[in-house]
Design a protein around this motif. Structure first.
Motif, PDB file in Angstrom:
ATOM      1  N   ILE A 234     -55.223  36.707 -39.591  1.00 44.62           N
ATOM      2  CA  ILE A 234     -55.981  35.959 -38.583  1.00 44.62           C
ATOM      3  C   ILE A 234     -55.503  34.517 -38.483  1.00 44.62           C
ATOM      4  O   ILE A 234     -55.609  33.906 -37.427  1.00 44.62           O
ATOM      5  CB  ILE A 234     -57.506  36.041 -38.814  1.00 44.62           C
ATOM      6  N   TYR A 239     -57.077  31.525 -36.210  1.00 43.28           N
ATOM      7  CA  TYR A 239     -58.310  31.325 -36.957  1.00 43.28           C
ATOM      8  C   TYR A 239     -58.213  30.029 -37.760  1.00 43.28           C
ATOM      9  O   TYR A 239     -57.145  29.733 -38.306  1.00 43.28           O
ATOM     10  CB  TYR A 239     -58.565  32.507 -37.892  1.00 43.28           C
ATOM     11  N   THR A 242     -61.666  30.759 -33.104  1.00 43.24           N
ATOM     12  CA  THR A 242     -61.811  32.097 -32.525  1.00 43.24           C
ATOM     13  C   THR A 242     -61.822  32.081 -31.002  1.00 43.24           C
ATOM     14  O   THR A 242     -61.808  33.143 -30.374  1.00 43.24           O
ATOM     15  CB  THR A 242     -63.095  32.778 -33.037  1.00 43.24           C
ATOM     16  N   PHE A 247     -56.064  34.162 -30.483  1.00 40.26           N
ATOM     17  CA  PHE A 247     -57.070  34.953 -31.182  1.00 40.26           C
ATOM     18  C   PHE A 247     -57.775  35.894 -30.214  1.00 40.26           C
ATOM     19  O   PHE A 247     -57.953  37.090 -30.490  1.00 40.26           O
ATOM     20  CB  PHE A 247     -58.084  34.047 -31.883  1.00 40.26           C
ATOM     21  N   ARG A 248     -58.183  35.379 -29.060  1.00 38.63           N
ATOM     22  CA  ARG A 248     -58.881  36.203 -28.079  1.00 38.63           C
ATOM     23  C   ARG A 248     -57.965  37.309 -27.536  1.00 38.63           C
ATOM     24  O   ARG A 248     -58.426  38.393 -27.202  1.00 38.63           O
ATOM     25  CB  ARG A 248     -59.394  35.331 -26.930  1.00 38.63           C
ATOM     26  N   TRP A 251     -56.626  39.562 -31.461  1.00 41.16           N
ATOM     27  CA  TRP A 251     -57.494  40.093 -32.509  1.00 41.16           C
ATOM     28  C   TRP A 251     -58.604  40.920 -31.892  1.00 41.16           C
ATOM     29  O   TRP A 251     -59.201  40.509 -30.917  1.00 41.16           O
ATOM     30  CB  TRP A 251     -58.076  38.968 -33.378  1.00 41.16           C
ATOM     31  N   LEU A 279     -66.480  39.095 -38.074  1.00 41.29           N
ATOM     32  CA  LEU A 279     -65.272  39.349 -37.300  1.00 41.29           C
ATOM     33  C   LEU A 279     -64.977  40.843 -37.258  1.00 41.29           C
ATOM     34  O   LEU A 279     -65.267  41.563 -38.224  1.00 41.29           O
ATOM     35  CB  LEU A 279     -64.072  38.612 -37.923  1.00 41.29           C
TER      36      LEU A 279
END
Length: 512
Positions: A234, A239, A242, A247-248, A251, A279
């Motif tokens: 992450i 991270y 977030t 990340f969007r 992950w 998460l």
């Protein structure tokens, strides 16, 4: 950058206590093939690898080498970067757990877990393996050693604990709701059985050595190396931010590729850490097998550790890449020998694929003035072969999504075999005298089939496939999977370069 469906794939981050070997190359190669395939398939890919640089084992190795731990890590981590370059890996990022971005990320997830009541201070007494960087219950020991055969030592010290026991039922429910989360099936069964047998809270800090990420607010403790290491996945996508685009976008990860020896950490501890921090877990964890060398486990004491760079120098890069993913079903253990390597290269590559390419392009050069042939009306045999080549993409895609690399290659080679039979049946050398227009059609169909094969073998053997596409006169911008069904990529009358062999034959070591 592609705007297609995101695909985030990771290797384990490799522990820097030793030089990289064939096992490291194997794991990253599998990820590289998937990353290359997904890019050609129009997906937006993020491919991560890197090095795990904290822990007691690294501290001891650095001391034995007479250097500072970070200097030791700098040197050994570079060996893994060099391996990536030597194997033509296409990773988008290379992460080190000693980087500031990662230390900030690990401390952030620690604070999040602490704030949610998932970490508490206690004391630890139990068996610990320095080699595995893992704690073991008395019941797990085999003849006084870890299940892996590693030596263990009794450790007593203050420790922070993660409330792993509270996540036993949520994990079992997660596995049931996501049956494809762990693969292959045999490994999934092992993990489910382990969790069903009962989970104990997990020690997540140490005080007996100092090479690690400090626990926020308590510098007497450093974080347990696996909480540190697993968080890299992450860290690399932003991270603790977030809301970051990476990340969007990426992950949860599409796939964590790991060796079977570290499956428990990835399929039990890691999803528990993530769920406890609010998460989502990754979508899939695949645990592959190990390579032995002519029936023996790789060992420095036996002197049989295979350096993948030596293999590349001896046999060529793409043949090595092909062999590693074709020789055994991915997920099973495999055995390496030079004789098997040469047999596979001479049979599959030189005799089957290479000979198909060489004789077709040589006939085009000789009989079509070195230009892409002009096809006429297609016969049933022509459309059948082209149809088989066109049908490959969805089949190969499905197999690779299941990490069945050997089956994907077998499926492609079925069309290689069909194309070779088509050459023999159509006999273009005879048509040259009796029906030149038909000869041109046959050679065009073969060239078009080879084009499609080269596109599909590109993720496995990028250099060799590019060389074949160059010899077919296929422009660089016409080499994605979106071009597979577009025959206009081969323009009749296009001047072609002089044919050159792509896959040389090798001498069987047993025959020398």
């Amino acid at each position: 950058m592609s705007t297609g469906t995101p695909y985030y794939i990771t290797t384990p981050i490799y522990y820097v206590n030793d030089a990289p070997h064939i096992g490291h190359a194997y794991t990253t190669l599998a990820c590289d093939v998937l990353a290359r395939f997904m890019r050609l398939d129009g997906r937006r890919v993020h491919f991560l690898t890197g090095t795990d640089e904290h822990g007691q084992k690294v501290e001891k190795s650095a001391k034995a080498a007479g250097v500072d731990p970070l200097a030791f890590c700098d040197r050994v981590s570079q060996n893994f970067r060099d391996l990536a370059a030597a194997m033509n890996f296409s990773n988008d990022d290379f992460i080190r757990t000693t980087e500031p971005r990662h230390i900030a990320s690990v401390q952030a997830i620690w604070n999040e877990l602490k704030a949610r009541g998932q970490i508490y201070l206690g004391s630890y007494a139990g068996w610990y393996s320095v080699r595995d960087e893992a704690f073991y219950a008395e019941s797990e020991l085999v003849d006084g050693k870890a299940p892996t055969g590693a030596e263990v030592e009794w450790v007593e010290e203050p420790s922070y604990f993660f409330r792993l026991s509270a996540w036993q039922q949520p994990l079992l429910e997660f596995y049931a709701a996501h049956p494809d989360f762990i693969a292959p099936e045999s490994r999934r069964n092992e993990v489910v059985s382990f969790v069903q047998s009962g989970l104990r809270d997990l020690s997540v800090s140490r005080t007996s050595f100092g090479w690690g990420v400090p626990v926020p607010g308590d510098r007497d403790h450093i974080m347990y190396v696996w909480l540190d290491a697993l968080t890299n996945y992450i860290t690399a996508v932003g991270y603790p931010d977030t809301e970051a685009e990476a990340f969007r976008t990426f992950w949860p990860a599409s796939l964590h590729m790991v060796g079977k020896d570290i499956l428990r950490f990835h399929a039990v501890y890691w999803p528990a850490f993530l769920m406890a921090a609010g998460l989502p877990p990754p979508q899939r964890v695949f645990a592959h097998g190990w390579w032995t060398i002519e029936g023996q486990k790789m060992s420095k004491s036996l002197g049989n550790v295979v350096n993948p760079r030596d293999l590349v120098e001896r046999y060529g890069l793409d043949p090595v890449r092909y062999f590693l993913l074709r020789e055994v079903p991915f997920g099973n253990d495999g055995d390496f020998s030079d004789r098997q390597m040469v047999h596979r290269m001479n049979g599959d590559l030189a005799n089957d694929y290479g000979n198909l390419v060489q004789r077709v392009l040589s006939m085009v050069a000789k009989n079509c003035a070195g230009r892409t042939p002009q096809p006429g009306p297609l016969a049933a045999a022509d459309t059948e072969l082209l149809g088989r080549a066109s049908a490959l993409l969805p089949m190969v895609r499905e197999l690779l999504l299941e990490q069945q690399f050997h089956r994907a290659l077998e499926t492609i080679w079925e069309v290689v075999g069909a194309a070779n039979r088509y050459v023999d049946e159509q006999a273009p050398w005879a048509l040259r005298k009796t029906d030149p227009p038909r000869m041109a059609t046959v050679l065009y169909v073969l060239a078009e089939t080879i084009r499609r094969l080269a596109l599909l073998t590109h993720p496995f053997m990028p250099q060799a496939s590019a060389k074949i596409l160059d010899q077919l006169g296929v422009p660089g911008e016409r080499r994605g999977f979106g071009d597979l069904g577009d025959a206009s990529a081969l323009v009749p009358g296009t001047p072609l370069p002089k044919p050159e062999g792509v896959f040389p034959r090798h001498v069987d070591p047993a025959a020398t």
